[in-house]
Write an enzyme that holds these catalytic residues in place. Structure first.
Site, PDB file in Angstrom:
ATOM      1  N   ASP A  77      90.755  17.946   3.269  1.00 38.63           N
ATOM      2  CA  ASP A  77      90.298  18.730   2.213  1.00 38.63           C
ATOM      3  C   ASP A  77      88.809  18.520   1.748  1.00 38.63           C
ATOM      4  O   ASP A  77      88.561  17.218   1.832  1.00 38.63           O
ATOM      5  CB  ASP A  77      91.421  18.667   0.997  1.00 38.63           C
ATOM      6  CG  ASP A  77      91.061  19.766  -0.157  1.00 38.63           C
ATOM      7  OD1 ASP A  77      92.102  20.548  -0.161  1.00 38.63           O
ATOM      8  OD2 ASP A  77      90.436  19.640  -0.566  1.00 38.63           O
ATOM      9  N   HIS A 112      99.387  27.213   3.060  1.00 47.10           N
ATOM     10  CA  HIS A 112      99.240  25.831   3.423  1.00 47.10           C
ATOM     11  C   HIS A 112      99.716  24.695   2.754  1.00 47.10           C
ATOM     12  O   HIS A 112     100.263  24.989   1.666  1.00 47.10           O
ATOM     13  CB  HIS A 112      97.501  25.371   3.379  1.00 47.10           C
ATOM     14  CG  HIS A 112      96.904  25.952   2.035  1.00 47.10           C
ATOM     15  ND1 HIS A 112      96.832  27.135   1.592  1.00 47.10           N
ATOM     16  CD2 HIS A 112      96.907  24.888   1.057  1.00 47.10           C
ATOM     17  CE1 HIS A 112      96.402  27.183   0.248  1.00 47.10           C
ATOM     18  NE2 HIS A 112      96.320  25.650  -0.142  1.00 47.10           N
ATOM     19  N   HIS A 135      99.567  20.951   1.095  1.00 43.64           N
ATOM     20  CA  HIS A 135      98.736  19.540   1.005  1.00 43.64           C
ATOM     21  C   HIS A 135      99.413  18.361   1.278  1.00 43.64           C
ATOM     22  O   HIS A 135     100.614  18.254   0.974  1.00 43.64           O
ATOM     23  CB  HIS A 135      98.353  19.305  -0.624  1.00 43.64           C
ATOM     24  CG  HIS A 135      97.503  20.868  -1.042  1.00 43.64           C
ATOM     25  ND1 HIS A 135      96.149  20.618  -1.468  1.00 43.64           N
ATOM     26  CD2 HIS A 135      98.011  22.046  -1.269  1.00 43.64           C
ATOM     27  CE1 HIS A 135      95.627  22.022  -1.907  1.00 43.64           C
ATOM     28  NE2 HIS A 135      96.673  22.599  -1.918  1.00 43.64           N
TER      29      HIS A 135
END
Ligand code: 5GP
Length: 115
Positions: free
Chosen positions: A30, A100, A102
């Site tokens: 990220d 997505h 995390h």
């Protein structure tokens, strides 16, 4: 919402630091990490949200969890643990319109539910 930057990353139009790639998933760091390890598990196939997933792709989502766990173990997070988060929609805080997951870890994380 911002553009689907994840499709751009997968097409090579934008750079990202990938830690894992296969035909179905990319795992990238990220850009704004919220923990010592903050990765994004991204399916190569574009779909915006879980709501769009059909029976045909249900196993792909399950495989996303397996990819997350594999990468966590590869990074030695397996014993201490890690957290997976999926943000959905505006109230869920989703910014990038490409499904997505995390993956956060590398320290003892705080309370599980944010404010
Ligand atoms: P969301 O809020 O949609 O669940 O999370 C999107 C995540 O993508 C955020 O944590 C944000 O920091 C990350 N992100 C946004 N733009 C980029 C980028 O260009 N590259 C990378 N690697 N991550 C990004």
């Amino acid at each position: 919402m911002i553009d689907d930057i994840f499709c751009k990353i997968i097409k090579g139009e934008l750079k990202a630091e990938a830690v894992y790639k296969d035909a179905e998933f990319w795992v990238i760091k990220d850009i704004n990490p919220q923990a010592p390890v903050h990765l994004l598990i991204i399916p190569v196939k574009h779909f915006e949200s879980i709501h769009e997933v059909t029976d045909k792709d249900a196993s792909l989502l399950g495989r996303g969890l397996m990819v997350a766990d594999k990468v966590a173990h590869d990074l030695d997070l397996g014993d201490k643990g890690y957290r997976l988060i999926i943000n959905e929609g505006e109230d869920g805080g989703k910014l990038v319109p490409h499904f997505h997951i995390h993956l956060l870890g590398g320290k003892k994380l705080g309370p599980k539910i944010v404010k």
